[in-house]
Design a protein around this motif. Sequence first.
Motif, mmCIF file in Angstrom:
data_model
loop_
_atom_site.group_PDB
_atom_site.id
_atom_site.type_symbol
_atom_site.label_atom_id
_atom_site.label_comp_id
_atom_site.label_asym_id
_atom_site.label_seq_id
_atom_site.Cartn_x
_atom_site.Cartn_y
_atom_site.Cartn_z
ATOM 1 N N MET A 179 5.871 7.739 -13.649
ATOM 2 C CA MET A 179 6.784 6.619 -13.357
ATOM 3 C C MET A 179 7.121 6.586 -11.866
ATOM 4 O O MET A 179 7.204 5.519 -11.257
ATOM 5 N N LYS A 180 7.307 7.768 -11.292
ATOM 6 C CA LYS A 180 7.715 7.834 -9.878
ATOM 7 C C LYS A 180 6.616 7.353 -8.929
ATOM 8 O O LYS A 180 6.852 7.172 -7.738
ATOM 9 N N LYS A 181 5.413 7.168 -9.458
ATOM 10 C CA LYS A 181 4.331 6.628 -8.605
ATOM 11 C C LYS A 181 4.468 5.111 -8.435
ATOM 12 O O LYS A 181 3.827 4.510 -7.575
ATOM 13 N N ILE A 182 5.282 4.480 -9.300
ATOM 14 C CA ILE A 182 5.316 3.012 -9.330
ATOM 15 C C ILE A 182 5.820 2.372 -8.017
ATOM 16 O O ILE A 182 5.171 1.448 -7.513
ATOM 17 N N PRO A 183 6.931 2.860 -7.421
ATOM 18 C CA PRO A 183 7.378 2.214 -6.179
ATOM 19 C C PRO A 183 6.316 2.268 -5.075
ATOM 20 O O PRO A 183 6.131 1.283 -4.339
ATOM 21 N N ILE A 184 5.594 3.378 -4.990
ATOM 22 C CA ILE A 184 4.547 3.513 -3.962
ATOM 23 C C ILE A 184 3.424 2.513 -4.249
ATOM 24 O O ILE A 184 2.910 1.829 -3.368
ATOM 25 N N LEU A 185 3.076 2.413 -5.531
ATOM 26 C CA LEU A 185 2.019 1.487 -5.955
ATOM 27 C C LEU A 185 2.402 0.041 -5.630
ATOM 28 O O LEU A 185 1.584 -0.738 -5.116
ATOM 29 N N LEU A 186 3.667 -0.302 -5.887
ATOM 30 C CA LEU A 186 4.122 -1.671 -5.607
ATOM 31 C C LEU A 186 4.017 -1.982 -4.114
ATOM 32 O O LEU A 186 3.620 -3.080 -3.727
ATOM 33 N N ARG A 187 4.369 -0.996 -3.284
ATOM 34 C CA ARG A 187 4.271 -1.216 -1.826
ATOM 35 C C ARG A 187 2.813 -1.435 -1.424
ATOM 36 O O ARG A 187 2.504 -2.300 -0.604
ATOM 37 N N LYS A 188 1.916 -0.687 -2.055
ATOM 38 C CA LYS A 188 0.473 -0.846 -1.756
ATOM 39 C C LYS A 188 0.006 -2.245 -2.168
ATOM 40 O O LYS A 188 -0.756 -2.894 -1.467
ATOM 41 N N ILE A 189 0.470 -2.695 -3.355
ATOM 42 C CA ILE A 189 0.076 -4.019 -3.854
ATOM 43 C C ILE A 189 0.589 -5.103 -2.906
ATOM 44 O O ILE A 189 -0.135 -6.049 -2.569
ATOM 45 N N ASP A 190 1.838 -4.945 -2.435
ATOM 46 C CA ASP A 190 2.414 -5.926 -1.503
ATOM 47 C C ASP A 190 1.584 -5.999 -0.220
ATOM 48 O O ASP A 190 1.300 -7.076 0.300
ATOM 49 N N LYS A 191 1.193 -4.838 0.293
ATOM 50 C CA LYS A 191 0.397 -4.775 1.522
ATOM 51 C C LYS A 191 -0.922 -5.501 1.325
ATOM 52 O O LYS A 191 -1.359 -6.293 2.158
ATOM 53 N N LEU A 192 -1.545 -5.219 0.185
ATOM 54 C CA LEU A 192 -2.845 -5.815 -0.144
ATOM 55 C C LEU A 192 -2.730 -7.334 -0.271
ATOM 56 O O LEU A 192 -3.553 -8.080 0.265
ATOM 57 N N ASN A 193 -1.643 -7.779 -0.940
ATOM 58 C CA ASN A 193 -1.451 -9.221 -1.121
ATOM 59 C C ASN A 193 -1.227 -9.908 0.214
ATOM 60 O O ASN A 193 -1.730 -11.002 0.461
ATOM 61 N N LYS A 194 -0.461 -9.241 1.119
ATOM 62 C CA LYS A 194 -0.177 -9.813 2.452
ATOM 63 C C LYS A 194 -1.493 -9.982 3.216
ATOM 64 O O LYS A 194 -1.754 -11.014 3.831
#
Length: 199
Positions: A179-194
């Motif tokens: 579960m604790k990996k999720i915030p890091i994953l979300l930041r990666k997804i945001d970067k990728l989307n940008k």
Amino acid sequence: MSNLSLLEDQIRKCRNCRLFEGTNNGVPGEGNPDADIMFIGEAPGKDEDLQGRPFVGAAGKFLAHLLEAINLNRDDVYITNVVKHRPPDNRDPLDDEIEACRGYLEQQIVIIKPKLIVTLGRHAMNRFMPGLKISEVHGQAKRVKSDVPGVPDKIYFPLYHPASALYNPGLRGTLIADMKKIPILLRKIDKLNKKNDTQ
Ligand code: URA
């Protein structure tokens, strides 16, 4: 009334398969309609059937604890299940019952547009990623091609089912760590989307 509320009402009244027989309530799902994260479990259990709400029993308590571990609560995310009525005696949902709910789950994903879909347990994982073994892939993000025309690929993150930690306490730590990996994953997804937006 929003499209999501209309869909939730439709799900409550659904008679597309045998599962509604003998149930008290349909359980469409609940939470933030603009959620970044959508959690998908297997099927409502006894407490969920009585209240018409997902994950409100013992497994739900542990899910709330998992959310707290990443500073979120139930209202920040959207929570639903692969099938929307409780299978008798909590048996596994059958293939045709999963199929009967397929369109509802697809529409929920289309309306909510989550950045990340977290599957809880083997059944929810195999609904989107057939053939994978949860013991081998839990806590690892996967990009999956959408089978709905016009809907972009989604990122899925399979977790063990919170109920599995109740009868196998050894999995508690694994679930919390995943579960604790999720915030890091979300930041990666945001970067990728940008990056994709500027290309
Ligand atoms: N287990 C699930 O998979 N879903 C619920 O809503 C409750 C328990």
